[in-house]
Motif scaffolding. Structure first.
Motif, PDB file in Angstrom:
ATOM      1  N   LEU A   1      40.338 -18.730  20.704  1.00 52.74           N
ATOM      2  CA  LEU A   1      39.092 -18.628  19.954  1.00 52.74           C
ATOM      3  C   LEU A   1      38.552 -20.020  19.663  1.00 52.74           C
ATOM      4  N   ALA A   2      37.228 -20.193  19.723  1.00 52.94           N
ATOM      5  CA  ALA A   2      36.582 -21.468  19.406  1.00 52.94           C
ATOM      6  C   ALA A   2      35.726 -21.309  18.153  1.00 52.94           C
ATOM      7  N   ASP A   3      35.855 -22.274  17.229  1.00 54.09           N
ATOM      8  CA  ASP A   3      35.057 -22.221  16.003  1.00 54.09           C
ATOM      9  C   ASP A   3      33.693 -22.880  16.209  1.00 54.09           C
ATOM     10  N   LYS A   4      32.919 -23.028  15.143  1.00 56.30           N
ATOM     11  CA  LYS A   4      31.555 -23.550  15.235  1.00 56.30           C
ATOM     12  C   LYS A   4      31.498 -24.995  15.714  1.00 56.30           C
TER      13      LYS A   4
ATOM     14  N   PHE B   1      34.076 -16.903  15.305  1.00 51.47           N
ATOM     15  CA  PHE B   1      34.700 -17.488  16.486  1.00 51.47           C
ATOM     16  C   PHE B   1      34.095 -16.886  17.748  1.00 51.47           C
ATOM     17  N   GLU B   2      33.947 -17.718  18.771  1.00 52.71           N
ATOM     18  CA  GLU B   2      33.651 -17.236  20.117  1.00 52.71           C
ATOM     19  C   GLU B   2      34.980 -16.929  20.799  1.00 52.71           C
ATOM     20  N   ILE B   3      35.041 -15.839  21.548  1.00 55.79           N
ATOM     21  CA  ILE B   3      36.223 -15.544  22.353  1.00 55.79           C
ATOM     22  C   ILE B   3      36.112 -16.393  23.615  1.00 55.79           C
ATOM     23  N   VAL B   4      36.997 -17.364  23.753  1.00 56.39           N
ATOM     24  CA  VAL B   4      37.000 -18.246  24.910  1.00 56.39           C
ATOM     25  C   VAL B   4      37.840 -17.634  26.032  1.00 56.39           C
TER      26      VAL B   4
ATOM     27  N   GLY C   1      33.668 -26.059  18.064  1.00 55.70           N
ATOM     28  CA  GLY C   1      34.287 -26.040  19.384  1.00 55.70           C
ATOM     29  C   GLY C   1      35.790 -26.233  19.365  1.00 55.70           C
ATOM     30  N   LYS C   2      36.376 -26.335  18.191  1.00 54.83           N
ATOM     31  CA  LYS C   2      37.829 -26.454  18.081  1.00 54.83           C
ATOM     32  C   LYS C   2      38.443 -25.092  18.363  1.00 54.83           C
ATOM     33  N   THR C   3      39.571 -25.107  19.075  1.00 54.47           N
ATOM     34  CA  THR C   3      40.179 -23.845  19.490  1.00 54.47           C
ATOM     35  C   THR C   3      41.511 -23.589  18.791  1.00 54.47           C
TER      36      THR C   3
END
Length: 149
Positions: A90-93, A71-74, A95-97
């Motif tokens: 958090l956003a997954d691969k 996850f990217e920390i949004v 782009g869903k959060t």
């Protein structure tokens, strides 16, 4: 409604792979004896997270989820006093959060670059609020706390 103002001091922390974000931030705050710390911003990535999701009414059972993927920390926001109160998005691969109240287990994947502010004239504490059922933020001016002790 309670409110208070203060000057701020800024601290920057960069965490690396496999470090646990919440525990590392708590240790940083304790080592530097910060009295009113809060998250200004955070960017980075994690491979794990344990979150408590929102609920519609105070009577609902809190749903806890355990995530294990990249996850990217949004967004990361909140106060970092002894009983930290942080929320993360958090956003997954794709782009869903997903977001919620941080319970821990935030394992850094590549980096977590965190900018922490400290309200230098305030003191953050948490006190149980019977109307919410949770320990809620209580803010005092430091000089008032010193006069009372």
């Amino acid at each position: 409604m309670a409110s208070a103002g203060s000057a701020i001091r800024v601290h920057v922390v960069r965490l690396g792979p496999r470090q646990e974000l919440l525990g590392s931030l708590r240790a940083f705050v304790e080592e530097r004896n910060l009295k009113a710390p809060f998250i200004i911003t955070c960017v980075g990535s994690v491979t794990k997270a344990t979150l408590r999701l929102a609920h519609a009414t105070a009577g609902n059972t809190n749903k806890v989820i355990h995530l294990e993927e990249y996850f990217e920390i949004v967004s990361l926001v909140g106060t970092l006093n002894k009983d930290a109160h942080l929320h993360i998005c958090l956003a997954d691969k794709e782009g869903k959060t997903v977001g919620g109240h941080v319970l821990g287990d935030l394992e850094v994947f590549t980096t977590a670059e965190v900018v922490i502010g400290e309200a230098t004239e305030l003191l953050f504490e948490r006190h149980m609020d019977n109307s919410t059922g949770f320990p809620e933020l209580a803010v005092q001016h430091r000089f008032e706390k010193d006069k009372n002790n």
